[in-house]
Write an enzyme that holds these catalytic residues in place. Structure first.
Site, PDB file in Angstrom:
ATOM      1  N   HIS A 306       0.852  -1.197   0.000  1.00  0.00           N
ATOM      2  CA  HIS A 306       0.000   0.000   0.000  1.00  0.00           C
ATOM      3  C   HIS A 306       0.881   1.237   0.000  1.00  0.00           C
ATOM      4  O   HIS A 306       1.945   1.249   0.595  1.00  0.00           O
ATOM      5  CB  HIS A 306      -0.897   0.019   1.252  1.00  0.00           C
ATOM      6  N   ASP A 363      -8.023  -5.087  -0.457  1.00  0.00           N
ATOM      7  CA  ASP A 363      -8.475  -5.944  -1.564  1.00  0.00           C
ATOM      8  C   ASP A 363      -8.159  -7.414  -1.367  1.00  0.00           C
ATOM      9  O   ASP A 363      -8.600  -8.245  -2.159  1.00  0.00           O
ATOM     10  CB  ASP A 363      -7.813  -5.456  -2.871  1.00  0.00           C
TER      11      ASP A 363
HETATM   12  C1  SDX Z   1      -6.036   0.201  -3.158  1.00  0.00           C
HETATM   13  O1  SDX Z   1      -4.191   4.621  -2.095  1.00  0.00           O
HETATM   14  C2  SDX Z   1      -5.187   4.042  -1.530  1.00  0.00           C
HETATM   15  O2  SDX Z   1      -5.632   4.421  -0.473  1.00  0.00           O
HETATM   16  C3  SDX Z   1      -5.768   2.884  -2.312  1.00  0.00           C
HETATM   17  C4  SDX Z   1      -6.827   2.044  -1.612  1.00  0.00           C
HETATM   18  C5  SDX Z   1      -8.100   2.822  -1.396  1.00  0.00           C
HETATM   19  O3  SDX Z   1      -8.846   2.455  -0.478  1.00  0.00           O
HETATM   20  O4  SDX Z   1      -8.385   3.728  -2.209  1.00  0.00           O
HETATM   21  O5  SDX Z   1      -6.345   1.591  -0.370  1.00  0.00           O
HETATM   22  C6  SDX Z   1      -7.202   0.833  -2.465  1.00  0.00           C
HETATM   23  O6  SDX Z   1      -5.750   0.566  -4.262  1.00  0.00           O
HETATM   24  C7  SDX Z   1      -5.230  -0.834  -2.413  1.00  0.00           C
HETATM   25  C8  SDX Z   1      -3.983  -1.337  -3.239  1.00  0.00           C
HETATM   26  C9  SDX Z   1      -4.481  -2.419  -4.212  1.00  0.00           C
HETATM   27  N1  SDX Z   1      -3.398  -2.818  -5.145  1.00  0.00           N
HETATM   28  C10 SDX Z   1      -2.789  -4.006  -5.056  1.00  0.00           C
HETATM   29  O7  SDX Z   1      -3.014  -4.837  -4.179  1.00  0.00           O
HETATM   30  C11 SDX Z   1      -1.781  -4.278  -6.174  1.00  0.00           C
HETATM   31  C12 SDX Z   1      -0.500  -4.856  -5.593  1.00  0.00           C
HETATM   32  N2  SDX Z   1       0.193  -3.811  -4.807  1.00  0.00           N
HETATM   33  C13 SDX Z   1       1.186  -3.013  -5.472  1.00  0.00           C
HETATM   34  O8  SDX Z   1       1.084  -2.876  -6.827  1.00  0.00           O
HETATM   35  C14 SDX Z   1       1.693  -1.821  -4.658  1.00  0.00           C
HETATM   36  O9  SDX Z   1       1.916  -2.263  -3.391  1.00  0.00           O
HETATM   37  C15 SDX Z   1       0.850  -0.544  -4.635  1.00  0.00           C
HETATM   38  C16 SDX Z   1       0.502  -0.079  -6.004  1.00  0.00           C
HETATM   39  C17 SDX Z   1      -0.391  -0.769  -3.850  1.00  0.00           C
HETATM   40  C18 SDX Z   1       1.688   0.531  -3.927  1.00  0.00           C
HETATM   41  O10 SDX Z   1       2.749   0.795  -4.731  1.00  0.00           O
HETATM   42  P1  SDX Z   1       3.840   1.897  -4.330  1.00  0.00           P
HETATM   43  O11 SDX Z   1       3.479   2.640  -3.104  1.00  0.00           O
HETATM   44  O12 SDX Z   1       4.140   2.702  -5.555  1.00  0.00           O
HETATM   45  O13 SDX Z   1       5.047   1.016  -3.909  1.00  0.00           O
HETATM   46  P2  SDX Z   1       6.214   0.612  -4.879  1.00  0.00           P
HETATM   47  O14 SDX Z   1       5.621   0.149  -6.185  1.00  0.00           O
HETATM   48  O15 SDX Z   1       7.202   1.732  -4.895  1.00  0.00           O
HETATM   49  O16 SDX Z   1       6.817  -0.675  -4.137  1.00  0.00           O
HETATM   50  C19 SDX Z   1       7.880  -0.546  -3.202  1.00  0.00           C
HETATM   51  C20 SDX Z   1       8.627  -1.884  -3.298  1.00  0.00           C
HETATM   52  C21 SDX Z   1       9.077  -2.208  -4.720  1.00  0.00           C
HETATM   53  O17 SDX Z   1      10.170  -3.072  -4.627  1.00  0.00           O
HETATM   54  P3  SDX Z   1      11.700  -2.412  -4.734  1.00  0.00           P
HETATM   55  O18 SDX Z   1      11.711  -1.645  -6.046  1.00  0.00           O
HETATM   56  O19 SDX Z   1      11.818  -1.517  -3.507  1.00  0.00           O
HETATM   57  O20 SDX Z   1      12.615  -3.616  -4.712  1.00  0.00           O
HETATM   58  O21 SDX Z   1       7.746  -2.950  -2.906  1.00  0.00           O
HETATM   59  C22 SDX Z   1       7.542  -3.825  -4.025  1.00  0.00           C
HETATM   60  C23 SDX Z   1       7.928  -3.049  -5.259  1.00  0.00           C
HETATM   61  O22 SDX Z   1       8.340  -3.939  -6.308  1.00  0.00           O
HETATM   62  N3  SDX Z   1       6.132  -4.207  -4.015  1.00  0.00           N
HETATM   63  C24 SDX Z   1       5.665  -5.425  -4.263  1.00  0.00           C
HETATM   64  C25 SDX Z   1       4.270  -5.333  -4.090  1.00  0.00           C
HETATM   65  N4  SDX Z   1       3.949  -4.078  -3.757  1.00  0.00           N
HETATM   66  C26 SDX Z   1       5.102  -3.373  -3.718  1.00  0.00           C
HETATM   67  N5  SDX Z   1       6.301  -6.575  -4.616  1.00  0.00           N
HETATM   68  C27 SDX Z   1       5.479  -7.667  -4.797  1.00  0.00           C
HETATM   69  N6  SDX Z   1       4.141  -7.656  -4.635  1.00  0.00           N
HETATM   70  C28 SDX Z   1       3.501  -6.512  -4.285  1.00  0.00           C
HETATM   71  N7  SDX Z   1       2.188  -6.499  -4.147  1.00  0.00           N
END
Ligand code: SDX
Length: 427
Positions: A306, A363
């Site tokens: 998140h 989710d």
């Molecule tokens: C919602 O914003 C809100 O409030 C949203 C929400 C709402 O109520 O409106 O809460 C609803 O959208 C919840 C999120 C639903 N999405 C998912 O479940 C999709 C999977 N999650 C990711 O795609 C991710 O965690 C996000 C998009 C939710 C957040 O992404 P960020 O904040 O941009 O984090 P990032 O992409 O910079 O990740 C940081 C690190 C990275 O690794 P490094 O580059 O540091 O090595 O964490 C890793 C990412 O690759 N990472 C994951 C991951 N989420 C982040 N690796 C594997 N699986 C994951 N799910």
């Protein structure tokens, strides 16, 4: 004593006011930055940038706190119902019994949708994704309710709000019934707000509608848990579209589109598809954990991580507990729930996830309950939109009533410098 932040650059010193929110959050007010320094900031994804001051929802990502207008999500999910939470988010106070009754009656009065809208729905193939249908229908509502909101008039704003709270659930129900080849039903004013939504979605043409309290209570709680979440992607979209003074309905339609993405609200559908793939793969969670950690693999563990919560998403905790209760009371033994729990346990013990503070989000478990309620997987994000509707409305209303300026970010240009045009016969 007002606080300031100092920026020193190339021998010059600049001071900027620091503002403090009611929960002690601090922000550097850079409204004068470009005018005084000639520079802008850059922050892809706005991870460090506040777009507004808001009094609607408070999140503390480190402590896993979520409050709507100061009330904890735990209290609201336990003791409130969705319609009173909608009223709270939009108008700022929990309604009295009389206010809630009037609010519901005003919504009932508006809960018809022009029959011509069915011709638009008929234009979609059954294979169309419900989020695309819903976004289009929401935008199309303007054609039948052309008066864009006169923000200066409380009455006009209120009428527009009850109109969309009345019609959006009809569009949600019609979107699902169209895919199932069922007649497009209308509501029943004798029912509660969420009960009526459930009836519109599920009533069979040849059967009496019978209410199942377990199902209605579970749906009501899920809608409360999704109702607002401060400046997330889709809410920011609703605000920025509304900041051009586009109407409420089209701003909401844009929010539906933004929510559809699998990184945002679309994740609840992606989680179920991931869990079903793991189930089909013999429950091999380790393979999917490895894929999620493999930088060369675009796969992410859907429902995990998140932007704000670097601790448990409080909604995920409530939904996980509710999933056990609802499936137990409905007598459903869904292996997908066990796979989800196994995956969560593994991830929370895995260094990659622990180091990145990746926890289950809203989710991760919601789809398991939606499925138990008989909602098709590709309708899960539509249910998220239905829950988020009052939050979007509240945020749009706050932005317009405050007279916020049109949203227009700047950029740093990294393209070609000036060059001379060459006619095609000389290239
Ligand atoms: C919602 O914003 C809100 O409030 C949203 C929400 C709402 O109520 O409106 O809460 C609803 O959208 C919840 C999120 C639903 N999405 C998912 O479940 C999709 C999977 N999650 C990711 O795609 C991710 O965690 C996000 C998009 C939710 C957040 O992404 P960020 O904040 O941009 O984090 P990032 O992409 O910079 O990740 C940081 C690190 C990275 O690794 P490094 O580059 O540091 O090595 O964490 C890793 C990412 O690759 N990472 C994951 C991951 N989420 C982040 N690796 C594997 N699986 C994951 N799910």
């Amino acid at each position: 004593m007002s606080k300031t932040a100092i920026l020193e650059f190339e021998g010059k010193r600049y001071e900027f006011p620091v503002i403090e929110g009611t929960e002690k959050e601090l922000a550097i007010d850079i409204k004068t930055l470009r005018g005084t320094t000639g520079m802008i900031t850059i922050d892809p994804g706005y991870k460090n940038t506040g777009s507004c001051e808001s009094a609607i929802t408070f999140l503390d990502g480190e402590k896993g706190i979520l409050r709507y207008r100061g009330y904890s999500i735990e209290d609201l999910a336990k003791d409130a119902d969705f319609l009173e939470v909608a009223y709270l988010l939009i108008f700022g106070e929990l309604p009295s019994k009389e206010e809630l009754t009037k609010f519901h009656n005003d919504i009932k009065h508006e809960s018809h949708v022009d029959e011509e809208m069915k011709k638009i729905l008929d234009g979609f193939p059954k294979s169309a994704h419900p989020m695309g249908v819903l976004s289009s229908l929401t935008s199309a509502l303007v054609a039948f309710n052309p008066s864009s909101v006169d923000v200066s008039s409380e009455e006009a704003m209120y009428n527009s709000i009850v109109r969309i709270l009345a019609k959006f659930p009809v569009l949600v129900a019609w979107t699902m019934r169209k895919k199932k080849g069922l007649p497009l039903d209308y509501g029943d004013d004798s029912l509660g707000y969420v009960e009526n939504i459930h009836k519109m979605m599920f009533k069979r043409p040849n059967k009496e509608y019978t209410k199942d309290k377990i199902v209605i209570d579970a749906l009501d709680k899920l809608l409360i848990l999704h109702a607002d979440h401060e400046q997330n992607c889709s809410t920011s979209t609703v605000r920025i579209v509304g900041s051009s003074h586009a109407g409420l309905f089209v701003s909401l339609s844009a929010g539906v589109s933004a929510l559809w993405g699998p990184l945002h609200g679309g994740a609840n559908q992606a989680v179920l598809e991931m869990l079903e793939a793991i189930d089909a793969d013999g429950g091999d969670t380790k393979k999917y954990m490895a894929k999620a950690k493999d930088k060369n693999d675009p796969f992410r563990l859907m429902g995990f991580g998140h932007r704000v919560y670097k601790n448990f998403d409080p909604r995920a905790k409530i939904i996980k507990k509710s999933a056990d209760e609802v499936l137990g009371r409905l007598g459903i033994d869904d292996p997908i729930l066990d796979i989800a729990k196994g995956l969560e346990k593994e991830a929370l013990e895995d260094k990659y996830f622990v180091d990145r503070k990746l926890y289950p989000n809203v989710d991760f478990y919601s789809g398991i309950i939606y499925r138990a309620l008989g909602i098709p997987t590709d309708m899960f994000t539509v249910m998220f939109a239905l829950g988020r509707l009052p939050g979007w409305i509240a945020q749009w209303r706050e932005m317009r009533l405050k007279g916020e300026p049109i949203g227009r970010p700047r950029q740093v240009y990294i393209g070609e410098n000036l060059r001379k045009f060459k006619p095609v016969n000389k290239r």
